[in-house]
Scaffold this motif. Structure first.
Motif, short mmCIF file in Angstrom:
data_model
loop_
_atom_site.label_atom_id
_atom_site.label_comp_id
_atom_site.label_asym_id
_atom_site.label_seq_id
_atom_site.Cartn_x
_atom_site.Cartn_y
_atom_site.Cartn_z
N TYR A 115 0.81 -1.22 0.00
CA TYR A 115 0.00 0.00 0.00
C TYR A 115 0.85 1.27 0.00
N ALA A 116 2.11 1.16 0.41
CA ALA A 116 3.02 2.29 0.24
C ALA A 116 3.26 2.54 -1.25
N LYS A 117 3.45 1.44 -2.00
CA LYS A 117 3.65 1.58 -3.45
C LYS A 117 2.35 2.02 -4.14
N ALA A 118 1.21 1.54 -3.63
CA ALA A 118 -0.06 1.94 -4.21
C ALA A 118 -0.31 3.43 -4.01
N ALA A 119 0.02 3.94 -2.83
CA ALA A 119 -0.14 5.37 -2.56
C ALA A 119 0.78 6.19 -3.45
N GLU A 120 1.96 5.66 -3.72
CA GLU A 120 2.94 6.36 -4.54
C GLU A 120 2.53 6.40 -6.01
N THR A 121 1.93 5.30 -6.49
CA THR A 121 1.61 5.19 -7.91
C THR A 121 0.14 5.45 -8.24
N GLY A 122 -0.72 5.33 -7.22
CA GLY A 122 -2.16 5.48 -7.47
C GLY A 122 -2.80 4.23 -8.04
N LYS A 123 -2.05 3.12 -8.09
CA LYS A 123 -2.57 1.89 -8.69
C LYS A 123 -3.38 1.08 -7.69
N PRO A 124 -4.38 0.32 -8.18
CA PRO A 124 -5.07 -0.65 -7.32
C PRO A 124 -4.13 -1.78 -6.91
N VAL A 125 -4.56 -2.55 -5.92
CA VAL A 125 -3.77 -3.68 -5.43
C VAL A 125 -4.51 -4.97 -5.71
N MET A 126 -3.82 -5.91 -6.34
CA MET A 126 -4.36 -7.25 -6.53
C MET A 126 -3.76 -8.14 -5.45
N ILE A 127 -4.63 -8.70 -4.59
CA ILE A 127 -4.18 -9.57 -3.51
C ILE A 127 -4.51 -11.02 -3.84
N GLU A 128 -3.50 -11.86 -3.78
CA GLU A 128 -3.74 -13.30 -3.94
C GLU A 128 -3.57 -13.98 -2.58
N PHE A 129 -4.62 -14.66 -2.13
CA PHE A 129 -4.55 -15.48 -0.92
C PHE A 129 -4.27 -16.91 -1.38
N THR A 130 -3.16 -17.46 -0.93
CA THR A 130 -2.72 -18.74 -1.49
C THR A 130 -2.18 -19.67 -0.41
N GLY A 131 -2.19 -20.95 -0.72
CA GLY A 131 -1.51 -21.96 0.09
C GLY A 131 -0.44 -22.56 -0.79
N SER A 132 0.72 -21.93 -0.81
CA SER A 132 1.72 -22.21 -1.85
C SER A 132 2.27 -23.63 -1.84
N ASP A 133 2.30 -24.27 -0.66
CA ASP A 133 2.95 -25.59 -0.61
C ASP A 133 1.97 -26.74 -0.40
N TRP A 134 0.66 -26.48 -0.50
CA TRP A 134 -0.30 -27.57 -0.31
C TRP A 134 -1.53 -27.48 -1.21
N CYS A 135 -1.87 -26.29 -1.66
CA CYS A 135 -3.09 -26.07 -2.44
C CYS A 135 -2.84 -26.35 -3.92
N GLY A 136 -3.45 -27.41 -4.44
CA GLY A 136 -3.21 -27.79 -5.83
C GLY A 136 -3.62 -26.72 -6.83
N PHE A 137 -4.81 -26.13 -6.64
CA PHE A 137 -5.27 -25.11 -7.57
C PHE A 137 -4.42 -23.84 -7.48
N CYS A 138 -3.88 -23.56 -6.29
CA CYS A 138 -2.98 -22.41 -6.14
C CYS A 138 -1.73 -22.61 -6.98
N LYS A 139 -1.21 -23.84 -6.96
CA LYS A 139 -0.01 -24.14 -7.75
C LYS A 139 -0.28 -24.01 -9.24
N ILE A 140 -1.45 -24.50 -9.66
CA ILE A 140 -1.83 -24.38 -11.07
C ILE A 140 -1.98 -22.92 -11.46
N LEU A 141 -2.63 -22.14 -10.60
CA LEU A 141 -2.82 -20.71 -10.88
C LEU A 141 -1.48 -20.01 -11.08
#
Length: 321
Positions: free
Chosen positions: A34-60
């Motif tokens: 959000y520091a970078k968002a305030a600096e650039t005015g850009k929206p933020v895309m947040i990904e909630f993930t389970g990187s080492d166990w969620c199969g669909f997260c790995k595919i994504l």
């Protein structure tokens, strides 16, 4: 040799002319994002993930978020924030706490999930699950951004209005996003709607109460399945009892009727085609325009097309959620 030289020259020119895909950096802390968002005015895309166990997260990650198409289309549009919930990889305790609190506030119920926020951290779109093809994801992102534009236009319109008209415009803004985001992030907007329209002309209170009833009744369905597990007789009896209730929301009534109708058909498939059609007609009649009503219509069409040999299995996930 000459043809090879020509092809090499063509590729060199193409590399010089075509823009290179910008490289995406996924930040891992909201403060930095959000520091970078305030600096650039850009929206933020947040990904909630389970990187080492969620199969669909790995595919994504493999097929979409790391793809050249994704980077080419979206790298310059957003600040990217990854909030990870690993089961094996250790995270600093403070980072776990921050990730957990933000996931809870945003109502994250599954992984992967995508939340879009403006530069100030106000969410305007949420997707539990995500498209697993680059083109589909990019199209979804465009749709999310259109929702933000409509939200901002509605809120801007409300600033020049008063009373019921102001409440209606503010409610239009809220309706552009998932209702689970309203209370945690738009409390001031809700308070202004209720203050400006105490008679609920815009139907905000009535609609909110209906959404709460739907959530509550869906939980009742899940409890029936959980408590009775594989005892199909008890499940059917409990669902039939629930269907007798007058306070049942139409979409919930349909969500109960659809799997019961399918189960009934599978149990007596050879002789039950016409009876099954009647079951489907009853479901459609409750509310033809709802997602459940449209699903029943699709099942009926496939039933007619296949002569009862195959039943559509694309039941919406919401049916039993």
């Amino acid at each position: 040799m000459k043809s090879i030289a020509i092809r090499s020259a063509i590729l060199a020119v193409a590399a010089a002319v075509l823009p290179a895909a910008a490289e995406i950096t996924w930040l891992t802390t909201p403060d930095e994002a959000y520091a970078k968002a305030a600096e650039t005015g850009k929206p933020v895309m947040i990904e909630f993930t389970g990187s080492d166990w969620c199969g669909f997260c790995k595919i994504l990650h493999k097929d979409v978020l790391s793809s050249p198409e994704f980077e080419q289309a979206l790298a310059d549009k957003y600040i990217f924030l990854e909030l990870d919930f690993p089961r094996k990889k250790p995270l600093p305790e403070n980072q776990q706490k921050v990730n957990r609190e933000l996931a809870q506030k945003m109502g994250i119920t599954g992984y992967p999930s995508i939340v879009m926020t403006d530069k100030d951290g106000l969410p305007y779109a949420k997707s539990v699950g995500a498209p697993l093809k680059p083109a589909e994801f990019i199209k979804s992102a465009e749709s999310w951004d259109q929702g933000k534009i409509k939200r901002d236009e509605a809120f801007a319109r409300a600033r020049s209005l008063s009373g019921k008209e102001k409440a209606a415009a503010l409610y239009d803004g809220l309706k552009t996003m998932d209702s689970s985001l309203w209370a945690p992030f738009y409390g001031e907007v809700i308070a202004e709607i209720e203050k400006s329209d105490p008679e609920d002309t815009c139907q905000f209170k009535a609609d909110t109460a209906r959404k709460e009833r739907i959530i509550s009744q869906r939980k009742e369905i899940m409890t029936i399945y959980k408590d009775n597990k594989t005892d199909l007789v008890k499940i059917e009896e409990a669902l039939k009892t629930m269907l007798k209730r007058e306070d049942l929301e139409p979409c919930i009534r349909q969500q109960i009727m659809i799997p019961m109708a399918i189960g009934s058909f599978r149990a007596r498939q050879k002789e039950a085609t016409e009876l099954y059609k009647k079951d489907l007609d009853a479901i459609i009649a409750v509310d033809p325009a709802s997602e459940e009503g449209q699903t029943a219509e699709k099942i009926k069409k496939e039933l007619e097309q296949t002569g009862g040999r195959r039943v559509i299995n694309a039941i919406p996930a919401a049916t039993l959620q």
